[in-house]
Design a protein around this motif. Sequence first.
Motif, PDB file in Angstrom:
ATOM      1  N   VAL A  37      50.849  35.121  40.233  1.00 46.79           N
ATOM      2  CA  VAL A  37      50.273  34.329  39.136  1.00 46.79           C
ATOM      3  C   VAL A  37      50.822  34.773  37.784  1.00 46.79           C
ATOM      4  CG1 VAL A  37      48.138  33.642  37.975  1.00 46.79           C
ATOM      5  CG2 VAL A  37      48.167  33.909  40.470  1.00 46.79           C
ATOM      6  N   LEU A  39      43.842  26.157  37.635  1.00 44.12           N
ATOM      7  CA  LEU A  39      45.145  26.838  37.578  1.00 44.12           C
ATOM      8  C   LEU A  39      46.222  25.967  38.241  1.00 44.12           C
ATOM      9  CD1 LEU A  39      46.798  29.484  36.988  1.00 44.12           C
ATOM     10  CD2 LEU A  39      46.135  30.249  39.266  1.00 44.12           C
ATOM     11  N   TRP A  94      34.506  36.521  45.887  1.00 44.82           N
ATOM     12  CA  TRP A  94      35.083  35.622  44.884  1.00 44.82           C
ATOM     13  C   TRP A  94      35.377  34.254  45.476  1.00 44.82           C
ATOM     14  CZ3 TRP A  94      38.983  39.910  43.188  1.00 44.82           C
ATOM     15  CH2 TRP A  94      38.389  40.740  42.241  1.00 44.82           C
ATOM     16  N   CYS A 147      38.513  32.158  34.195  1.00 49.52           N
ATOM     17  CA  CYS A 147      38.230  32.912  35.425  1.00 49.52           C
ATOM     18  C   CYS A 147      38.061  34.401  35.132  1.00 49.52           C
ATOM     19  CB  CYS A 147      39.331  32.693  36.452  1.00 49.52           C
ATOM     20  SG  CYS A 147      38.868  33.289  38.080  1.00 49.52           S
ATOM     21  N   MET A 188      47.677  38.199  41.978  1.00 48.09           N
ATOM     22  CA  MET A 188      47.588  37.937  40.534  1.00 48.09           C
ATOM     23  C   MET A 188      48.809  38.495  39.811  1.00 48.09           C
ATOM     24  SD  MET A 188      45.384  36.374  38.869  1.00 48.09           S
ATOM     25  CE  MET A 188      44.224  35.511  39.864  1.00 48.09           C
ATOM     26  N   THR A 220      42.195  47.655  37.154  1.00 47.40           N
ATOM     27  CA  THR A 220      43.355  46.880  37.574  1.00 47.40           C
ATOM     28  C   THR A 220      43.885  47.344  38.931  1.00 47.40           C
ATOM     29  OG1 THR A 220      44.842  48.385  36.478  1.00 47.40           O
ATOM     30  CG2 THR A 220      44.102  46.498  35.217  1.00 47.40           C
ATOM     31  N   CYS A 224      43.274  30.859  33.050  1.00 53.02           N
ATOM     32  CA  CYS A 224      43.270  32.313  33.266  1.00 53.02           C
ATOM     33  C   CYS A 224      42.023  32.916  32.633  1.00 53.02           C
ATOM     34  CB  CYS A 224      44.473  33.006  32.629  1.00 53.02           C
ATOM     35  SG  CYS A 224      46.078  32.227  32.851  1.00 53.02           S
TER      36      CYS A 224
HETATM   37  C1  HEC Z   1      40.275  31.935  39.846  1.00 46.78           C
HETATM   38  C2  HEC Z   1      40.264  33.125  39.059  1.00 46.78           C
HETATM   39  C3  HEC Z   1      41.462  33.617  38.304  1.00 46.78           C
HETATM   40  C4  HEC Z   1      42.423  32.877  37.686  1.00 46.78           C
HETATM   41  C5  HEC Z   1      42.528  31.353  37.569  1.00 46.78           C
HETATM   42  C6  HEC Z   1      43.344  33.809  37.124  1.00 46.78           C
HETATM   43  N1  HEC Z   1      42.963  35.091  37.400  1.00 46.78           N
HETATM   44 FE1  HEC Z   1      44.020  36.810  36.985  1.00 46.78          FE
HETATM   45  N2  HEC Z   1      42.634  37.910  37.918  1.00 46.78           N
HETATM   46  C7  HEC Z   1      41.453  37.439  38.452  1.00 46.78           C
HETATM   47  C8  HEC Z   1      40.684  38.560  38.933  1.00 46.78           C
HETATM   48  C9  HEC Z   1      39.325  38.499  39.564  1.00 46.78           C
HETATM   49  C10 HEC Z   1      41.446  39.733  38.687  1.00 46.78           C
HETATM   50  C11 HEC Z   1      41.071  41.187  39.008  1.00 46.78           C
HETATM   51  C12 HEC Z   1      41.454  41.478  40.420  1.00 46.78           C
HETATM   52  C13 HEC Z   1      41.096  42.888  40.824  1.00 46.78           C
HETATM   53  O1  HEC Z   1      41.020  43.772  39.959  1.00 46.78           O
HETATM   54  O2  HEC Z   1      40.907  43.087  42.030  1.00 46.78           O
HETATM   55  C14 HEC Z   1      42.669  39.265  38.065  1.00 46.78           C
HETATM   56  C15 HEC Z   1      43.697  40.113  37.699  1.00 46.78           C
HETATM   57  C16 HEC Z   1      44.790  39.755  36.962  1.00 46.78           C
HETATM   58  C17 HEC Z   1      45.833  40.643  36.565  1.00 46.78           C
HETATM   59  C18 HEC Z   1      45.934  42.145  36.934  1.00 46.78           C
HETATM   60  C19 HEC Z   1      44.939  42.985  36.221  1.00 46.78           C
HETATM   61  C20 HEC Z   1      45.276  43.196  34.780  1.00 46.78           C
HETATM   62  O3  HEC Z   1      44.378  43.019  33.941  1.00 46.78           O
HETATM   63  O4  HEC Z   1      46.422  43.536  34.468  1.00 46.78           O
HETATM   64  C21 HEC Z   1      46.715  39.933  35.811  1.00 46.78           C
HETATM   65  C22 HEC Z   1      47.974  40.435  35.131  1.00 46.78           C
HETATM   66  C23 HEC Z   1      46.225  38.550  35.793  1.00 46.78           C
HETATM   67  N3  HEC Z   1      45.058  38.473  36.525  1.00 46.78           N
HETATM   68  C24 HEC Z   1      46.835  37.512  35.124  1.00 46.78           C
HETATM   69  C25 HEC Z   1      46.431  36.188  35.217  1.00 46.78           C
HETATM   70  C26 HEC Z   1      47.092  35.089  34.543  1.00 46.78           C
HETATM   71  C27 HEC Z   1      48.282  35.224  33.626  1.00 46.78           C
HETATM   72  C28 HEC Z   1      46.426  33.946  34.922  1.00 46.78           C
HETATM   73  C29 HEC Z   1      46.707  32.524  34.529  1.00 46.78           C
HETATM   74  C30 HEC Z   1      48.057  32.035  34.524  1.00 46.78           C
HETATM   75  C31 HEC Z   1      45.342  34.347  35.801  1.00 46.78           C
HETATM   76  N4  HEC Z   1      45.366  35.701  35.945  1.00 46.78           N
HETATM   77  C32 HEC Z   1      44.467  33.450  36.388  1.00 46.78           C
HETATM   78  C33 HEC Z   1      41.057  36.124  38.541  1.00 46.78           C
HETATM   79  C34 HEC Z   1      41.796  35.020  38.096  1.00 46.78           C
END
Ligand code: HEC
Length: 175
Positions: free
Chosen positions: A55, A118, A105, A151, A51, A161, A148
């Motif tokens: 991502v 996404l 998940w 999800c 992520m 985090t 984002c």
């Molecule tokens: C299919 C599900 C899913 C999608 C789509 C998704 N995320 Fe996440 N994301 C998660 C989950 C679940 C976590 C927490 C993971 C953990 O803590 O183990 C996370 C964690 C994060 C984090 C790190 C934790 C934090 O809060 O700093 C960031 C940054 C983030 N995502 C950004 C994004 C962005 C930007 C997008 C879209 C462009 C996105 N994510 C799309 C599920 C998703």
Amino acid sequence: MMRVLPSACLALSVAALLGACAPKEPETATEPAVAATAPALKLPVSINATMVALVDHASEPLWVDTYVAPTTDERWAEAEYNAYQLAVAGKLIQLAGTGPNDANWVSDDKWKADADELSAAGMDALAAAKARNVDQLNTAGDRLVAACESCHRSFKPDLPTMGLYKSPNYPPKTE
Ligand code: HEC
């Protein structure tokens, strides 16, 4: 390969030969099928790390209302690469990694739908970048944010985090 009976067997009685020298039963019946023993494809890091490093890193430069929109060919090419990364990332995060919640998940249908969304938004961004069209990129960005948030609302709300944050200095705010 030719099978050669050990000469000792030739001297044995027929009854003994059946017991001692008969070919062994094939073991396929007791051995699990190859497909079942092949380890499932797994990410070498957590989904959380994916992520942050993939991502989030790839999406940030595409927020054209927050950052400077691409104007040069070089920046547009970067936007294309970022869009490719997101399109692929949506599929990658459907594989579990080393995180404690990853396996749960990826087996959830809502997760798969959000991750596919996404990817689809990444493909929209790719089309926009190829067309060098800022408005189109903005629209793709809206679809991205929605993916984002959808999800994160379902799967992330109370999760820590895990100490992984993106760099506050990326991407650069000026050309
Ligand atoms: C299919 C599900 C899913 C999608 C789509 C998704 N995320 Fe996440 N994301 C998660 C989950 C679940 C976590 C927490 C993971 C953990 O803590 O183990 C996370 C964690 C994060 C984090 C790190 C934790 C934090 O809060 O700093 C960031 C940054 C983030 N995502 C950004 C994004 C962005 C930007 C997008 C879209 C462009 C996105 N994510 C799309 C599920 C998703």
